[in-house]
Design an enzyme around this catalytic site. Structure first.
Site, mmCIF file in Angstrom:
data_model
loop_
_atom_site.group_PDB
_atom_site.id
_atom_site.type_symbol
_atom_site.label_atom_id
_atom_site.label_comp_id
_atom_site.label_asym_id
_atom_site.label_seq_id
_atom_site.Cartn_x
_atom_site.Cartn_y
_atom_site.Cartn_z
ATOM 1 C CG ASP A 30 -1.845 1.258 1.337
ATOM 2 O OD1 ASP A 30 -1.474 2.423 0.668
ATOM 3 O OD2 ASP A 30 -2.732 1.432 2.183
ATOM 4 C CD GLU A 80 27.640 4.790 6.594
ATOM 5 O OE1 GLU A 80 27.331 3.324 6.491
ATOM 6 O OE2 GLU A 80 27.411 5.193 5.711
ATOM 7 C CB CYS A 112 23.371 9.962 11.024
ATOM 8 S SG CYS A 112 22.666 8.732 10.361
ATOM 9 C CG HIS A 234 19.056 12.312 12.546
ATOM 10 N ND1 HIS A 234 20.082 12.084 11.101
ATOM 11 C CD2 HIS A 234 19.164 10.762 12.382
ATOM 12 C CE1 HIS A 234 19.623 10.803 10.327
ATOM 13 N NE2 HIS A 234 19.314 9.837 10.687
ATOM 14 C CE LYS A 243 8.068 5.797 14.295
ATOM 15 N NZ LYS A 243 6.794 5.025 14.933
ATOM 16 C CG ASN A 273 19.059 8.288 6.374
ATOM 17 O OD1 ASN A 273 19.261 9.415 6.474
ATOM 18 N ND2 ASN A 273 18.751 7.696 7.079
HETATM 19 N N1 CAA Z 1 -0.770 2.983 6.139
HETATM 20 C C1 CAA Z 1 0.004 3.423 6.514
HETATM 21 N N2 CAA Z 1 0.589 3.700 7.504
HETATM 22 C C2 CAA Z 1 1.370 2.154 7.302
HETATM 23 C C3 CAA Z 1 0.505 1.145 6.852
HETATM 24 C C4 CAA Z 1 -0.537 1.416 5.917
HETATM 25 N N3 CAA Z 1 -0.897 1.375 4.547
HETATM 26 N N4 CAA Z 1 1.573 -0.005 6.820
HETATM 27 C C5 CAA Z 1 2.479 -0.331 8.021
HETATM 28 N N5 CAA Z 1 2.196 1.575 8.449
HETATM 29 C C6 CAA Z 1 3.306 2.112 9.331
HETATM 30 C C7 CAA Z 1 3.392 1.267 10.706
HETATM 31 O O1 CAA Z 1 2.071 1.520 11.250
HETATM 32 C C8 CAA Z 1 3.886 2.389 11.099
HETATM 33 O O2 CAA Z 1 4.107 3.222 11.612
HETATM 34 P P1 CAA Z 1 4.790 3.008 13.290
HETATM 35 O O3 CAA Z 1 6.382 3.292 13.323
HETATM 36 O O4 CAA Z 1 3.822 4.739 13.661
HETATM 37 O O5 CAA Z 1 3.794 2.023 14.056
HETATM 38 C C9 CAA Z 1 5.430 2.305 9.347
HETATM 39 O O6 CAA Z 1 4.474 1.813 8.542
HETATM 40 C C10 CAA Z 1 6.614 1.606 9.401
HETATM 41 O O7 CAA Z 1 6.079 0.136 8.833
HETATM 42 P P2 CAA Z 1 6.232 -0.952 9.407
HETATM 43 O O8 CAA Z 1 5.811 -0.868 11.381
HETATM 44 O O9 CAA Z 1 5.699 -1.947 9.043
HETATM 45 O O10 CAA Z 1 7.829 -0.840 9.809
HETATM 46 P P3 CAA Z 1 9.194 -1.766 8.970
HETATM 47 O O11 CAA Z 1 8.828 -2.585 8.490
HETATM 48 O O12 CAA Z 1 9.056 -0.718 7.183
HETATM 49 O O13 CAA Z 1 10.233 -1.023 8.609
HETATM 50 C C11 CAA Z 1 11.987 0.962 9.889
HETATM 51 C C12 CAA Z 1 10.129 0.599 9.196
HETATM 52 C C13 CAA Z 1 11.566 0.015 10.730
HETATM 53 C C14 CAA Z 1 11.992 2.371 10.463
HETATM 54 C C15 CAA Z 1 12.767 0.321 8.267
HETATM 55 O O14 CAA Z 1 12.423 0.661 7.113
HETATM 56 C C16 CAA Z 1 13.775 0.295 8.779
HETATM 57 O O15 CAA Z 1 15.047 -0.378 9.358
HETATM 58 N N6 CAA Z 1 14.963 1.650 8.138
HETATM 59 C C17 CAA Z 1 16.350 2.257 8.577
HETATM 60 C C18 CAA Z 1 16.463 2.245 10.194
HETATM 61 C C19 CAA Z 1 16.369 3.441 10.529
HETATM 62 O O16 CAA Z 1 16.021 4.157 9.670
HETATM 63 N N7 CAA Z 1 16.328 3.973 11.863
HETATM 64 C C20 CAA Z 1 15.752 4.906 12.266
HETATM 65 C C21 CAA Z 1 16.469 5.244 13.449
HETATM 66 S S1 CAA Z 1 18.411 5.147 13.782
HETATM 67 C C22 CAA Z 1 18.853 6.310 12.783
HETATM 68 O O17 CAA Z 1 18.014 7.070 12.802
HETATM 69 C C23 CAA Z 1 20.129 6.526 12.313
HETATM 70 C C24 CAA Z 1 19.918 6.352 10.810
HETATM 71 O O18 CAA Z 1 19.932 7.187 9.623
HETATM 72 C C25 CAA Z 1 19.947 5.365 10.057
#
Ligand code: CAA
Length: 385
Positions: A30, A80, A112, A234, A243, A273
């Site tokens: 979606d 990085e 970062c 960030h 959040k 990012n």
């Molecule tokens: N409509 C609207 N929202 C939806 C949806 C839909 N149809 N389907 C899912 N969502 C929402 C979920 O509810 C979730 O929201 P919440 O976080 O509010 O619960 C959100 O979309 C994400 O979905 P998932 O929970 O299924 O998560 P994912 O498996 O897609 O993974 C992630 C998300 C963990 C961020 C992943 O993208 C990831 O690992 N990213 C890299 C790591 C990262 O960026 N971490 C951030 C902190 S670390 C940092 O900041 C340093 C850095 O730069 C890396």
């Protein structure tokens, strides 16, 4: 006491992007998950003749006028996405921009966070030598494994900042709050091209680090939450900033006002990012998307680097700041781009990484002045058009 901070700021983003709607369609997801759940529209994708050096040179060339170049005695390059285990990427930029040879150049790393380390070190240096300027560059390519949950949070970009006394844009205030903790939420061993990431854990640790850095900021006499005209976080993806602000508002028992963060997310949503550069892309976005005059107003900035080091600090927008902004140029860079098909994106994702020492010429695809022209005998060759 002399004010020290950011005199000029400029970013660069390559011309190609993958629309997250295209990724959603390909994966049968979606599109709202990316648009609302992650809070991203596009991820910038570099071409094979672009890397952290070329995009850094593009960003910095806009802000280094001849009179500044003569006063720059330090270049701090935060990334990085290192291209060499020994030589600092900034040395190539130093040559491409024709900076004076009486200059120190060094590369900084902590995921970062390194852009903020560079900015703080630059402010310390200029405080000691107010007649000197420091070129701070944060430049990164965020590339995760294809098919991983993190794929939608890729991106690419560089931000360059000129740090000086009596800055035209922002005074960086001396008080800040830090939080460091040895954790494994995101890391990249030397043998890997893409990072390993414990995604959900990283978002939890980001928020804990925000809380720790804020507490330290407050204990050190930092400004109150309700003094800040805006907040920049960030932004690995913009939903993370939402959040973060929810959490900081709750800690301070304040209303969670999205108007205090939305201007700082406009550009990041279109770029994705860019690790060390992300907070400073958000800062540029905030300065160029708040309609009200911010002169004299403090803003709060939160930097997070996985692994983990975090810092909360404040900066005061300077009178006349609008004259220093490169808003038209930045908006053109973002609007004048080309959308990739999923197949073309996958082809570009596989950046060549020759190990044989032979000569490899990179086809011309970059839109900017600076290019990686070839790799020969394990040496990278760059040129300015
Ligand atoms: N409509 C609207 N929202 C939806 C949806 C839909 N149809 N389907 C899912 N969502 C929402 C979920 O509810 C979730 O929201 P919440 O976080 O509010 O619960 C959100 O979309 C994400 O979905 P998932 O929970 O299924 O998560 P994912 O498996 O897609 O993974 C992630 C998300 C963990 C961020 C992943 O993208 C990831 O690992 N990213 C890299 C790591 C990262 O960026 N971490 C951030 C902190 S670390 C940092 O900041 C340093 C850095 O730069 C890396």
């Amino acid at each position: 006491m002399t004010k020290v901070g950011i005199d000029k700021i400029s970013f660069y983003v390559p011309k190609h992007y993958l629309a997250l709607d295209t990724l959603a369609e390909e994966k049968g997801i979606d599109p709202e998950k990316f648009a609302r759940g992650i809070g991203q529209n596009k991820i910038a994708v570099p071409s094979h003749d672009e890397d952290v050096v070329t995009i850094a040179a593009e960003a910095a060339s806009n802000i280094v006028a001849a009179e500044d170049a003569d006063k720059i005695d330090t270049v701090l390059f935060a990334t990085e996405t290192g291209i060499d285990q020994s030589k600092a990427a900034g040395v190539y930029v130093h040559r491409l921009l024709d900076l004076p040879s009486r200059c120190r150049v060094v590369e900084l790393k902590h995921a970062c966070y390194s852009g903020t380390a560079a900015l703080q070190l630059a402010c310390g240096h200029v405080t000691r030598k107010p007649d000197r300027k420091v070129l701070v560059i944060a430049s990164d390519i965020s590339r995760y494994d294809l098919g991983s949950p993190a794929e939608a949070t890729q991106g690419c970009g560089a931000v360059a900042m000129l740090v000086s006394a009596d800055p035209g844009l922002m005074e960086i205030e001396a008080v800040s709050g830090c939080h460091s903790e040895d954790i494994m939420d995101f890391w990249r061993p030397n043998h890997r091209k893409t990072p390993l990431v414990d995604g959900k854990y990283s978002t939890i640790k980001y928020l804990q680090a925000l809380s720790g850095a804020w507490d330290d900021f407050a204990e050190n006499g930092g400004r109150a939450f309700n003094e800040m005209a805006q907040f920049c976080y960030h932004l690995p993806f913009t939903a993370m900033g939402v959040k973060a602000h929810r959490k900081l508002s709750s800690i301070n028992e304040a209303q969670n006002d999205q108007g205090l963060i939305e201007p700082g997310m406009v550009y990041n949503r279109e770029v994705g990012n860019c690790y060390a550069a992300s907070l400073y892309l958000s800062l540029t976005s905030m300065l160029e998307n708040v309609d009200a005059d911010l002169s004299g107003r403090p803003v709060g900035l939160f930097s997070y680097g996985s692994g983990a080091v975090a810092e909360f600090f404040s900066a005061v927008v300077q009178p006349g700041y609008r004259d220093q902004l490169m808003e038209h140029q930045h908006r053109t860079l973002l609007s004048d781009r080309t959308s990739l098909s999923y197949q073309d994106y996958v082809e570009m994702w596989h950046a060549p990484d020759p190990h044989d020492g032979l000569s490899h010429i990179t086809p011309h695809a970059a839109r900017g002045r600076f290019r990686l022209t070839h790799i020969d005998e394990h040496k990278r060759h760059y040129a300015a058009a």
